[in-house]
Design a protein around this motif. Structure first.
Motif: not given
Length: 138
Positions: A91-96
């Motif tokens: 989730a964080l890789i996709r967002y940030y």
């Protein structure tokens, strides 16, 4: 938690910025190649004094900026990879890193948007603990 989020946000959208710098670098290199020949006829190939140096300086600046952005992206990515929960990482890789929106991430991960934002909050808390333990607080 807000400090951690600000630190991570440095990487959001950075791939688009890197792509834009790549375009600027290529344009500047094209100007070097396209305008560098004299006496070939037909192109009005006179250069302004110092033009070559200016273009080389621009390329150097763009490449340094690109390198800094890559370093930021890599730092944020490495921090995210410290998380044990692979869902949080994804989730964080996709967002940030890739710049996706929360709803798109939820759809891709086949979960509710609220679940993804809850993971985000928990991940931020975990990252803060990790950084506090290593005394490397961003």
């Amino acid at each position: 938690m807000a400090d951690m989020q600000r630190w991570l946000l440095r990487a959001r959208g950075i791939n688009a910025k890197i792509d834009a710098l790549d375009e600027l670098i290529e344009r500047a290199k094209s100007r070097l190649e396209g305008g560098g020949s004299r006496g070939g006829g037909g192109g009005g190939g006179s250069r302004k004094p110092g033009g070559l140096e200016k273009i080389l300086c621009q390329i150097d600046t763009y490449e340094r900026d690109r390198e800094k952005m890559e370093q930021i992206r890599d730092e944020v990515y490495d921090a995210i990879c410290m998380l044990e929960d692979k869902r949080y990482q994804t989730a964080l890789i996709r967002y940030y890193i890739t710049g996706q929106e929360w709803q798109d991430i939820a759809d891709r991960m086949e979960v509710d948007r609220r679940t993804v934002t809850r993971w985000h909050g928990r991940a931020l808390q975990e990252l803060e603990k990790i950084f506090e333990m290593s005394h490397n607080v961003p």
